[in-house]
Design a protein around this motif. Structure first.
Motif, PDB file in Angstrom:
ATOM      1  N   LEU A 266       0.846  -1.199   0.000  1.00 51.01           N
ATOM      2  CA  LEU A 266       0.000   0.000   0.000  1.00 51.01           C
ATOM      3  C   LEU A 266       0.883   1.251   0.000  1.00 51.01           C
ATOM      4  N   ALA A 267       1.933   1.231   0.834  1.00 55.61           N
ATOM      5  CA  ALA A 267       2.841   2.389   0.908  1.00 55.61           C
ATOM      6  C   ALA A 267       3.618   2.534  -0.400  1.00 55.61           C
ATOM      7  N   GLY A 268       4.132   1.432  -0.908  1.00 57.48           N
ATOM      8  CA  GLY A 268       4.977   1.469  -2.104  1.00 57.48           C
ATOM      9  C   GLY A 268       4.218   1.904  -3.354  1.00 57.48           C
ATOM     10  N   MET A 269       2.908   1.600  -3.404  1.00 58.32           N
ATOM     11  CA  MET A 269       2.116   2.008  -4.572  1.00 58.32           C
ATOM     12  C   MET A 269       1.529   3.406  -4.392  1.00 58.32           C
ATOM     13  N   ARG A 270       1.830   4.027  -3.235  1.00 60.09           N
ATOM     14  CA  ARG A 270       1.392   5.395  -2.939  1.00 60.09           C
ATOM     15  C   ARG A 270      -0.129   5.531  -3.056  1.00 60.09           C
ATOM     16  N   LEU A 271      -0.846   4.529  -2.542  1.00 59.54           N
ATOM     17  CA  LEU A 271      -2.305   4.602  -2.555  1.00 59.54           C
ATOM     18  C   LEU A 271      -2.768   5.738  -1.661  1.00 59.54           C
ATOM     19  N   GLN A 272      -3.901   6.337  -2.048  1.00 57.06           N
ATOM     20  CA  GLN A 272      -4.522   7.366  -1.226  1.00 57.06           C
ATOM     21  C   GLN A 272      -5.954   6.943  -0.941  1.00 57.06           C
ATOM     22  N   GLU A 273      -6.631   7.744  -0.121  1.00 59.22           N
ATOM     23  CA  GLU A 273      -7.986   7.373   0.256  1.00 59.22           C
ATOM     24  C   GLU A 273      -8.856   7.209  -0.987  1.00 59.22           C
ATOM     25  N   GLY A 274      -9.607   6.123  -1.021  1.00 58.09           N
ATOM     26  CA  GLY A 274     -10.491   5.868  -2.167  1.00 58.09           C
ATOM     27  C   GLY A 274      -9.843   5.028  -3.258  1.00 58.09           C
ATOM     28  N   ASP A 275      -8.506   4.887  -3.234  1.00 58.02           N
ATOM     29  CA  ASP A 275      -7.822   4.054  -4.236  1.00 58.02           C
ATOM     30  C   ASP A 275      -7.967   2.578  -3.881  1.00 58.02           C
ATOM     31  N   ILE A 276      -8.053   1.755  -4.913  1.00 58.18           N
ATOM     32  CA  ILE A 276      -8.030   0.301  -4.726  1.00 58.18           C
ATOM     33  C   ILE A 276      -6.875  -0.250  -5.558  1.00 58.18           C
ATOM     34  N   ALA A 277      -6.116  -1.169  -4.995  1.00 61.81           N
ATOM     35  CA  ALA A 277      -5.104  -1.894  -5.778  1.00 61.81           C
ATOM     36  C   ALA A 277      -5.499  -3.362  -5.802  1.00 61.81           C
ATOM     37  N   ILE A 278      -5.376  -3.966  -6.958  1.00 59.53           N
ATOM     38  CA  ILE A 278      -5.687  -5.393  -7.086  1.00 59.53           C
ATOM     39  C   ILE A 278      -4.473  -6.092  -7.674  1.00 59.53           C
ATOM     40  N   SER A 279      -4.002  -7.100  -6.955  1.00 60.55           N
ATOM     41  CA  SER A 279      -2.882  -7.900  -7.433  1.00 60.55           C
ATOM     42  C   SER A 279      -3.456  -9.192  -7.994  1.00 60.55           C
ATOM     43  N   TRP A 289      -7.105   1.858   0.888  1.00 58.48           N
ATOM     44  CA  TRP A 289      -7.016   2.844   1.974  1.00 58.48           C
ATOM     45  C   TRP A 289      -8.444   3.136   2.406  1.00 58.48           C
ATOM     46  N   ILE A 290      -8.716   3.095   3.691  1.00 57.21           N
ATOM     47  CA  ILE A 290     -10.102   3.200   4.149  1.00 57.21           C
ATOM     48  C   ILE A 290     -10.170   4.061   5.406  1.00 57.21           C
ATOM     49  N   GLN A 291     -11.198   4.907   5.486  1.00 57.39           N
ATOM     50  CA  GLN A 291     -11.326   5.864   6.589  1.00 57.39           C
ATOM     51  C   GLN A 291     -12.125   5.266   7.764  1.00 57.39           C
ATOM     52  N   GLU A 292     -13.255   4.656   7.423  1.00 56.89           N
ATOM     53  CA  GLU A 292     -14.160   4.137   8.464  1.00 56.89           C
ATOM     54  C   GLU A 292     -14.434   2.658   8.199  1.00 56.89           C
ATOM     55  N   PRO A 293     -13.563   1.787   8.669  1.00 65.04           N
ATOM     56  CA  PRO A 293     -13.725   0.365   8.363  1.00 65.04           C
ATOM     57  C   PRO A 293     -14.851  -0.284   9.164  1.00 65.04           C
ATOM     58  N   THR A 294     -15.407  -1.342   8.595  1.00 67.28           N
ATOM     59  CA  THR A 294     -16.372  -2.171   9.334  1.00 67.28           C
ATOM     60  C   THR A 294     -15.858  -3.611   9.274  1.00 67.28           C
ATOM     61  N   HIS A 300      -9.690  -8.618   5.973  1.00 72.37           N
ATOM     62  CA  HIS A 300      -8.895  -8.121   7.102  1.00 72.37           C
ATOM     63  C   HIS A 300      -8.880  -6.602   7.089  1.00 72.37           C
ATOM     64  N   ILE A 301      -8.931  -6.028   8.279  1.00 71.10           N
ATOM     65  CA  ILE A 301      -8.666  -4.593   8.439  1.00 71.10           C
ATOM     66  C   ILE A 301      -7.337  -4.467   9.173  1.00 71.10           C
ATOM     67  N   LEU A 302      -6.396  -3.723   8.558  1.00 66.47           N
ATOM     68  CA  LEU A 302      -5.090  -3.486   9.168  1.00 66.47           C
ATOM     69  C   LEU A 302      -4.930  -1.987   9.392  1.00 66.47           C
ATOM     70  N   CYS A 303      -4.079  -1.618  10.334  1.00 65.10           N
ATOM     71  CA  CYS A 303      -3.741  -0.200  10.503  1.00 65.10           C
ATOM     72  C   CYS A 303      -2.957   0.255   9.275  1.00 65.10           C
ATOM     73  N   MET A 312      -6.277   0.134   6.371  1.00 67.43           N
ATOM     74  CA  MET A 312      -6.275  -0.484   5.053  1.00 67.43           C
ATOM     75  C   MET A 312      -7.089  -1.770   5.149  1.00 67.43           C
ATOM     76  N   ALA A 313      -7.843  -2.035   4.106  1.00 64.22           N
ATOM     77  CA  ALA A 313      -8.598  -3.281   4.044  1.00 64.22           C
ATOM     78  C   ALA A 313      -7.869  -4.217   3.095  1.00 64.22           C
ATOM     79  N   LEU A 314      -7.910  -5.496   3.418  1.00 63.87           N
ATOM     80  CA  LEU A 314      -7.210  -6.500   2.621  1.00 63.87           C
ATOM     81  C   LEU A 314      -8.147  -7.689   2.417  1.00 63.87           C
ATOM     82  N   LEU A 315      -8.332  -8.061   1.170  1.00 61.99           N
ATOM     83  CA  LEU A 315      -9.143  -9.235   0.848  1.00 61.99           C
ATOM     84  C   LEU A 315      -8.313 -10.175  -0.004  1.00 61.99           C
ATOM     85  N   CYS A 316      -8.418 -11.456   0.286  1.00 59.60           N
ATOM     86  CA  CYS A 316      -7.651 -12.443  -0.475  1.00 59.60           C
ATOM     87  C   CYS A 316      -8.623 -13.424  -1.125  1.00 59.60           C
ATOM     88  N   PHE A 317      -8.426 -13.679  -2.408  1.00 60.57           N
ATOM     89  CA  PHE A 317      -9.279 -14.594  -3.171  1.00 60.57           C
ATOM     90  C   PHE A 317      -8.387 -15.701  -3.735  1.00 60.57           C
TER      91      PHE A 317
END
Length: 419
Positions: A266-279, A289-294, A300-303, A312-317
């Motif tokens: 997330l840091a290396g790709m310089r994501l900002q709020e509202g951006d999604i990265a998919i690998s 990057w997420i402001q108000e996680p649920t 997973h929700i990580l700091c 940051m939210a993380l989903l694995c498929f």
């Protein structure tokens, strides 16, 4: 193990790597790991990691790399792995002789010689115990950002404590792979950072402190063995004199907290709020990057490593590229060009035909099998026409990613909807 050096313009001026299986054959790993006879336990030898660091620094030295120019140093480690330092190791680490490679000085410093890593899935009973202790899976997710997972560090510690209480008692510090690597450079125990620490089922992600109820459910006296967590961008201190004496690093070179590989992305790709990265890999990973996680039972929700007030939210498929490759082979003669042509020959929305494709048991959601639906929402058992199948696969995979991201608190803006 990889190293990269960049200048102040972020230009890469040096990179190299050490391949565990090939360059360190004496450890007899496959893919850098040992898969144990139960097929569930997966570990890596700690000394192999230390020896790899020695090796990569020696390679840099012999290539003429000027270590005295390095102003600051940080890193990323595979998430969820853990390292167990034996009582008294801090003194050996602090006083390592620059005459010796580090792995020789540290050879007797670990109470557990083979570290559990992210591929391990041998702690099912510990996961169940932890969830019960805090009032259920959703409550654990609300505290720590994730329900209990076998690879998460709290459950790994609980297993070591239940199987080898004497080994646990001999341990003075437990590091994550990231904070372990930082410790080697710091010459003392580096703290765990918030971001990697939130992949342990132990950290209260809101208050950024260890959860007493989670610690107590895993092992006694655990808080002392973990130390205090810190923000992921903390400057931990100057580099250990060992590296100045052996390699010529400046004594002023700063060590910045290391973090996990996912937060580092997330840091290396310089994501900002509202951006999604998919690998798009063997497993597909989505992070944002997420402001108000649920926090939910899936994902997973990580700091956030860049901004400690956000997440940051993380989903694995699991059914990622292997699933796409199978449909490519079945429907496009194994050709990505044909696959792409078929995809562009069909309309967005696929005329209401929809498919969800899981060759192996999926993580998000927990499902298996091929599920096809036509425009009238009737379940279709037989195959779709080839080009319909290809679009159904791609649209189904991306719709699932969006649905699960929204469940974790991602908001699609009006602007996005218009686009």
């Amino acid at each position: 193990l990889k190293v990269i050096a960049i200048d102040e313009q972020l230009r890469v001026i040096y990179e190299d790597n050490v391949h565990f299986d090939k360059d360190l054959p004496e450890f007899k790993t496959q893919g850098g790991v040992y898969i144990h006879s139960d097929r569930l336990t997966v570990t890596s030898p700690v000394l192999m990691w230390v020896k790899a660091l020695d090796m990569i620094l020696e390679k840099m030295k012999s290539s003429g790399f000027n270590f005295s120019h390095v102003r600051a140093l940080s890193g990323a480690g595979q998430q969820h792995g853990s390292v167990y330092w034996k009582k008294g190791s801090i003194q050996i680490l602090k006083n390592a002789s620059s005459e010796l490679p580090l792995h020789q000085s540290l050879k007797d410093c670990f109470s557990v010689s083979n570290s559990p890593i992210w591929m391990d899935s041998s702690t099912t009973s510990q996961c169940s115990t932890l969830e019960k202790a805090v009032g259920g899976a959703q409550h654990l997710a609300s505290i720590t950002g994730s329900r209990a997972y076998e690879r998460f560090t709290g459950n790994q510690i609980a297993k070591i404590y239940s199987q080898n209480p004497e080994v646990y008692m001999q341990t003075e510090r437990i590091s994550l792979v990231s904070s372990f690597a930082a410790s080697l450079f710091l010459g003392s125990y580096a703290p765990i950072d918030y971001s990697d620490g939130s992949g342990m089922n132990l950290l209260q992600i809101w208050e950024k402190v260890w959860s007493v109820s989670c610690l107590d459910a895993c092992a006694p006296g655990l808080e002392e063995k973990l130390g205090c967590p810190v923000p992921s961008h903390s400057v931990l201190g100057p580099i250990s004199p060992y590296y100045s004496q052996r390699y010529g690093f400046s004594p002023d070179c700063k060590i910045v907290a290391f973090t996990g590989d996912n937060p580092a992305s997330l840091a290396g790709m310089r994501l900002q709020e509202g951006d999604i990265a998919i690998s798009l890999g063997t497993s597909d990973t989505l992070f944002l990057w997420i402001q108000e996680p649920t926090p939910a039972l899936e994902g997973h929700i990580l700091c956030n490593p860049v901004d400690s007030r956000t997440y940051m939210a993380l989903l694995c498929f699991k059914n990622g590229s292997l699933m796409r490759e199978r449909i490519r082979d079945d429907c496009a003669s194994g050709s990505w060009d044909e696959f792409s042509k078929a995809l562009s020959s069909t309309a967005a929305g696929n005329n209401g035909n929809l498919g969800f494709y899981f060759d192996v048991m999926e993580i998000t959601p927990e499902a298996v099998g091929i599920h096809r639906f036509n425009r009238d929402n009737q379940k279709v058992v037989s195959d779709f026409p080839k080009e319909v199948e290809i679009r159904a696969l791609i649209e189904g995979q991306f719709m699932a990613k969006r649905i699960h991201a929204e469940k974790l608190g991602y908001k699609v803006s009006k602007y996005d909807e218009k686009a």
